[in-house]
Design a protein around this motif. Structure first.
Motif, PDB file in Angstrom:
ATOM      1  N   SER A   1      -4.867   2.118  -0.011  1.00 32.63           N
ATOM      2  CA  SER A   1      -4.695   0.743  -0.485  1.00 32.63           C
ATOM      3  C   SER A   1      -4.398   0.684  -1.979  1.00 32.63           C
ATOM      4  O   SER A   1      -3.679  -0.215  -2.436  1.00 32.63           O
ATOM      5  N   ASP A   2      -4.942   1.613  -2.766  1.00 34.03           N
ATOM      6  CA  ASP A   2      -4.751   1.587  -4.211  1.00 34.03           C
ATOM      7  C   ASP A   2      -4.657   3.030  -4.715  1.00 34.03           C
ATOM      8  O   ASP A   2      -5.676   3.710  -4.894  1.00 34.03           O
TER       9      ASP A   2
ATOM     10  N   ARG B   1      -3.450   5.547   5.288  1.00 34.53           N
ATOM     11  CA  ARG B   1      -3.030   4.469   4.378  1.00 34.53           C
ATOM     12  C   ARG B   1      -3.948   4.447   3.156  1.00 34.53           C
ATOM     13  O   ARG B   1      -5.175   4.522   3.283  1.00 34.53           O
TER      14      ARG B   1
ATOM     15  N   ALA C   1       0.846  -1.191   0.000  1.00 37.85           N
ATOM     16  CA  ALA C   1       0.000   0.000   0.000  1.00 37.85           C
ATOM     17  C   ALA C   1       0.882   1.242   0.000  1.00 37.85           C
ATOM     18  O   ALA C   1       2.099   1.169  -0.180  1.00 37.85           O
TER      19      ALA C   1
ATOM     20  N   GLY D   1     -10.685   3.172  -0.384  1.00 38.76           N
ATOM     21  CA  GLY D   1      -9.457   2.513   0.061  1.00 38.76           C
ATOM     22  C   GLY D   1      -8.550   3.332   0.945  1.00 38.76           C
ATOM     23  O   GLY D   1      -7.361   3.030   1.056  1.00 38.76           O
TER      24      GLY D   1
ATOM     25  N   SER E   1      -7.662   4.659   4.780  1.00 38.51           N
ATOM     26  CA  SER E   1      -7.925   4.348   6.182  1.00 38.51           C
ATOM     27  C   SER E   1      -6.935   5.056   7.090  1.00 38.51           C
ATOM     28  O   SER E   1      -5.855   5.458   6.653  1.00 38.51           O
TER      29      SER E   1
END
Length: 245
Positions: free
Chosen positions: A217-218, A215, A170, A204, A206
């Protein structure tokens, strides 16, 4: 170590002066002093005579204005390696905005009149400072474009993407300033910031470490949702926005 040596070392490490000759750096350093401010201290008052520029060495400051109704509006937040108070280079000018520290801040104070005299004798360096002022104007124009053309969540997403670094599978963005200050920086209230962050969770994003780490994710998916991936020059736009914010 003498102050002039310490100041010279700092000056030559920041982008405004890194290509200057050593003798020019030391001459400029002789016009400077160290200053330290406690958190929530007004360094510059709008409309006061502009007497000095400040190079932020460590800390964060908030640039703001007050309208006729007494409402305060935040223009920008700046941190390490940034200049404030450029109005001091103009003769008999007044500061256009107020500058307040957000945390304990160390800065280098550059006497405005003495610096103007220095620049009049160093034409190449005068051009450098003109480019600094022009760059700041371009930054403000980019910020205005982002404010008008994108939603709050998209603006926040672009900001997070600009500082994201790969961590495992990530990307993560550390928040180095309070969320309330970051909200003001990108033109929204704390409540709108919270709603924007919640909206980004659908794409995505967080929070971790008590909200100090964001963070992603993508990044490709988030960039597309923020409206960046449809432009062939997406990376250049992201870099430009990172500079602006």
């Amino acid at each position: 170590m003498r102050d002039i040596d310490r100041i010279s070392g700092v000056l030559q490490s920041v982008r405004y002066f890194k290509n200057w000759q050593q003798d020019e750096i030391r001459e400029l350093a002789s016009l400077c002093t160290w200053v330290r401010f406690e958190p929530d201290t007004v360094m510059i008052h709008a409309q006061d005579p502009a007497s000095a520029l400040f190079l932020i060495v460590n800390g964060h400051v908030e640039l703001s204005y007050t309208d006729e109704d007494g409402k305060v509006g935040v223009i920008d937040l700046l941190g390490d390696g940034q200049l404030v108070g450029e109005c001091a280079l103009a003769p008999q000018a007044c500061y256009a905005v107020s500058v307040k520290t957000l945390d304990a801040t160390t800065a280098i104070r550059i006497d405005g009149a003495a610096f103007s005299t220095f620049l009049s004798a160093h034409f190449d360096r005068a051009l450098t400072m003109m480019s600094v002022v022009a760059e700041r104007l371009c930054q403000m124009l980019r910020q205005t474009e982002e404010l008008k053309c994108r939603s709050a969540a998209q603006r926040l997403g672009i900001y997070l993407l600009a500082d994201a670094v790969p961590v495992g599978d990530a990307h993560e963005t550390p928040l180095t300033i309070e969320k309330s200050a970051l909200a003001r920086k990108i033109g929204m209230t704390s409540e709108t910031f919270s709603r924007a962050l919640k909206k980004l969770s659908e794409h995505g994003v967080s929070q971790h470490s008590n909200g100090c780490i964001i963070r992603i994710s993508d990044t490709e998916m988030l960039a597309e949702w923020c409206g960046l991936s449809n432009n062939e020059n997406r990376e250049e736009q992201s870099d430009g926005f990172k500079t602006a914010v």
